[in-house]
Design a protein around this motif. Structure first.
Motif, PDB file in Angstrom:
ATOM      1  N   LEU A 110       0.844  -1.189   0.000  1.00  0.00           N
ATOM      2  CA  LEU A 110       0.000   0.000   0.000  1.00  0.00           C
ATOM      3  C   LEU A 110       0.884   1.245   0.000  1.00  0.00           C
ATOM      4  O   LEU A 110       1.785   1.373   0.816  1.00  0.00           O
ATOM      5  CB  LEU A 110      -0.923   0.007   1.214  1.00  0.00           C
ATOM      6  CG  LEU A 110      -1.882  -1.192   1.370  1.00  0.00           C
ATOM      7  CD1 LEU A 110      -2.802  -0.985   2.560  1.00  0.00           C
ATOM      8  CD2 LEU A 110      -2.696  -1.416   0.100  1.00  0.00           C
ATOM      9  N   ARG A 111       0.608   2.171  -0.912  1.00  0.00           N
ATOM     10  CA  ARG A 111       1.485   3.326  -1.061  1.00  0.00           C
ATOM     11  C   ARG A 111       0.797   4.666  -0.802  1.00  0.00           C
ATOM     12  O   ARG A 111       1.458   5.654  -0.513  1.00  0.00           O
ATOM     13  CB  ARG A 111       2.082   3.340  -2.483  1.00  0.00           C
ATOM     14  CG  ARG A 111       3.035   2.186  -2.752  1.00  0.00           C
ATOM     15  CD  ARG A 111       4.324   2.366  -1.973  1.00  0.00           C
ATOM     16  NE  ARG A 111       5.262   1.258  -2.192  1.00  0.00           N
ATOM     17  CZ  ARG A 111       5.375   0.212  -1.399  1.00  0.00           C
ATOM     18  NH1 ARG A 111       4.607   0.117  -0.316  1.00  0.00           N
ATOM     19  NH2 ARG A 111       6.239  -0.758  -1.654  1.00  0.00           N
ATOM     20  N   THR A 112      -0.502   4.729  -0.904  1.00  0.00           N
ATOM     21  CA  THR A 112      -1.201   5.999  -0.763  1.00  0.00           C
ATOM     22  C   THR A 112      -2.298   5.887   0.285  1.00  0.00           C
ATOM     23  O   THR A 112      -2.731   4.782   0.639  1.00  0.00           O
ATOM     24  CB  THR A 112      -1.843   6.433  -2.092  1.00  0.00           C
ATOM     25  OG1 THR A 112      -2.902   5.515  -2.428  1.00  0.00           O
ATOM     26  CG2 THR A 112      -0.814   6.451  -3.223  1.00  0.00           C
ATOM     27  N   GLU A 113      -2.751   7.038   0.778  1.00  0.00           N
ATOM     28  CA  GLU A 113      -3.858   7.030   1.731  1.00  0.00           C
ATOM     29  C   GLU A 113      -5.114   6.440   1.087  1.00  0.00           C
ATOM     30  O   GLU A 113      -5.866   5.708   1.743  1.00  0.00           O
ATOM     31  CB  GLU A 113      -4.135   8.445   2.224  1.00  0.00           C
ATOM     32  CG  GLU A 113      -5.264   8.493   3.262  1.00  0.00           C
ATOM     33  CD  GLU A 113      -5.592   9.894   3.707  1.00  0.00           C
ATOM     34  OE1 GLU A 113      -5.349  10.199   4.890  1.00  0.00           O
ATOM     35  OE2 GLU A 113      -6.106  10.679   2.883  1.00  0.00           O
ATOM     36  N   GLU A 114      -5.338   6.734  -0.174  1.00  0.00           N
ATOM     37  CA  GLU A 114      -6.508   6.187  -0.865  1.00  0.00           C
ATOM     38  C   GLU A 114      -6.476   4.661  -0.851  1.00  0.00           C
ATOM     39  O   GLU A 114      -7.496   4.011  -0.586  1.00  0.00           O
ATOM     40  CB  GLU A 114      -6.550   6.701  -2.307  1.00  0.00           C
ATOM     41  CG  GLU A 114      -7.769   6.215  -3.092  1.00  0.00           C
ATOM     42  CD  GLU A 114      -7.792   6.739  -4.515  1.00  0.00           C
ATOM     43  OE1 GLU A 114      -8.802   6.515  -5.200  1.00  0.00           O
ATOM     44  OE2 GLU A 114      -6.791   7.364  -4.936  1.00  0.00           O
ATOM     45  N   GLU A 115      -5.312   4.073  -1.127  1.00  0.00           N
ATOM     46  CA  GLU A 115      -5.186   2.614  -1.100  1.00  0.00           C
ATOM     47  C   GLU A 115      -5.409   2.068   0.309  1.00  0.00           C
ATOM     48  O   GLU A 115      -6.058   1.032   0.492  1.00  0.00           O
ATOM     49  CB  GLU A 115      -3.806   2.192  -1.602  1.00  0.00           C
ATOM     50  CG  GLU A 115      -3.589   2.434  -3.085  1.00  0.00           C
ATOM     51  CD  GLU A 115      -2.170   2.140  -3.518  1.00  0.00           C
ATOM     52  OE1 GLU A 115      -1.958   1.941  -4.729  1.00  0.00           O
ATOM     53  OE2 GLU A 115      -1.264   2.119  -2.661  1.00  0.00           O
ATOM     54  N   SER A 118      -9.143   2.316   1.209  1.00  0.00           N
ATOM     55  CA  SER A 118      -9.903   1.355   0.409  1.00  0.00           C
ATOM     56  C   SER A 118      -9.702  -0.065   0.920  1.00  0.00           C
ATOM     57  O   SER A 118     -10.669  -0.856   0.997  1.00  0.00           O
ATOM     58  CB  SER A 118      -9.469   1.449  -1.054  1.00  0.00           C
ATOM     59  OG  SER A 118     -10.116   0.468  -1.841  1.00  0.00           O
ATOM     60  N   SER A 146      -0.046   7.751   8.375  1.00  0.00           N
ATOM     61  CA  SER A 146       0.046   9.040   9.048  1.00  0.00           C
ATOM     62  C   SER A 146      -1.005   9.137  10.146  1.00  0.00           C
ATOM     63  O   SER A 146      -1.994   8.383  10.166  1.00  0.00           O
ATOM     64  CB  SER A 146      -0.160  10.180   8.049  1.00  0.00           C
ATOM     65  OG  SER A 146      -1.510  10.201   7.604  1.00  0.00           O
ATOM     66  N   SER A 149      -4.427   9.775   8.719  1.00  0.00           N
ATOM     67  CA  SER A 149      -4.990   8.560   8.117  1.00  0.00           C
ATOM     68  C   SER A 149      -5.541   7.618   9.184  1.00  0.00           C
ATOM     69  O   SER A 149      -6.625   7.044   9.029  1.00  0.00           O
ATOM     70  CB  SER A 149      -3.935   7.834   7.286  1.00  0.00           C
ATOM     71  OG  SER A 149      -3.557   8.589   6.164  1.00  0.00           O
TER      72      SER A 149
END
Length: 301
Positions: A110-115, A118, A146, A149
């Motif tokens: 997982l690399r992004t907050e969206e990922e 989700s 973070s 997050s």
């Protein structure tokens, strides 16, 4: 409910016999040992508990045996898995066996907050209303969450009742989580308990760690709760050299299991492969460290 838990929750080792099979009898003696030394709860199937090396049948056996011996104390089961279907199956099995909840860390990749958001929306859609410990351990997962997050996840998913905070440096992140507002969850910390006195000063609800001397974890917690902060630090200092030695990843787990064997908690110090084996030099280092702990504790009285 898990959001009200506090005290020392032990990351339990999985005992194996000299051939590498799960040693059920040693599970019983290990649970009794942990309880004798102040455990308020348990986590089974975690990383340092070698949960990833167990078959499905073994994981069920280990969970069932710990719950049976826990004297009503909460048992949390690690179910982190790259596959959400497998995670959901492990979660259902743990809860059917009587677990108080499960612990979940985000999978690698997982690399992004969206990922991140989700992924957990999918997980909670599958497992339903199950109490969850959200494990924040980027040193193991490679996924950095973070504070904003984590707070978003807490507000979006009432199943999250505990955050196990293991990101380093931990202290400012604990303070920011506590100051974040919104729904209160318990915060427990790991990293082998290396920063426990300072983390208690930042407002955590207790340690969720493994150590061959669990009486230190519970003792420091109880002294701090009574306001005896200097005494809590003094007790912690008695054990720090050995605690630090056990913080060496799986080499440290091998050392911990050997000390547990010496203390009569388990019959064998076996780690399932792949895993390190202690050499004569390691054993000599442990001899010295254990002697120094015993001397420091005796001097403290």
């Amino acid at each position: 409910m898990l959001h009200e838990i506090q005290g020392s929750h032990i990351i339990a080792q999985t005992p194996f016999d000299d051939r590498g099979a799960v040693d059920a009898a040693s599970i019983d003696s290990l649970v009794a040992f942990y309880l004798k030394h102040g455990a308020d709860g348990f986590v089974v199937g975690g990383v340092s508990g070698e949960g990833g090396k167990l078959t499905a049948a073994e994981a069920e056996l280990v969970t069932r045996r710990f719950i049976a011996g826990a004297a009503g104390k909460p048992v949390i089961v690690g179910v982190s898995n790259p596959g959400t279907a497998q995670l959901a199956q492990l979660t259902a099995q743990a809860m059917d066996l009587g677990a108080a909840g499960v612990m979940i860390a985000p999978p690698a990749g997982l690399r992004t907050e969206e990922e991140l958001l989700s992924y957990f929306a999918t997980v909670f859609g599958l497992i339903g209303d199950v109490p969850v410990v959200l494990q924040d351990f980027p040193g193991s997962t490679g996924v950095w969450m973070s504070v904003p997050s984590i707070l978003k996840l807490i507000e979006a998913h009432p199943q999250i009742q505990v955050v196990k905070q293991e990101d380093l440096p931990s202290l400012e992140k604990i303070s920011r989580l506590r100051a974040g507002g919104g729904r209160r969850v318990a915060i427990l910390t790991g990293n082998n308990g290396l920063y426990l006195p300072q983390e208690l000063g930042r407002g955590i609800d207790g340690p969720m760690a493994g150590f061959s001397h669990p009486e230190m974890l519970s003792g420091v917690w109880r002294l701090h709760q009574k306001g005896e902060v200097e005494a809590a630090h003094d007790l912690f200092d008695c054990y720090l050299p050995l605690l630090n030695y056990e913080a060496q990843g799986f080499w440290g787990v091998a050392a911990r299991k050997e000390v547990l064997r010496r203390r009569g908690a388990i019959r064998h110090a076996t780690m399932r492969q792949p895993g390190p084996k202690l050499t004569a030099r390691h054993q000599a280092e442990l001899d010295l460290l254990v002697r120094r702990v015993e001397r420091a504790v005796a001097a403290r009285g």
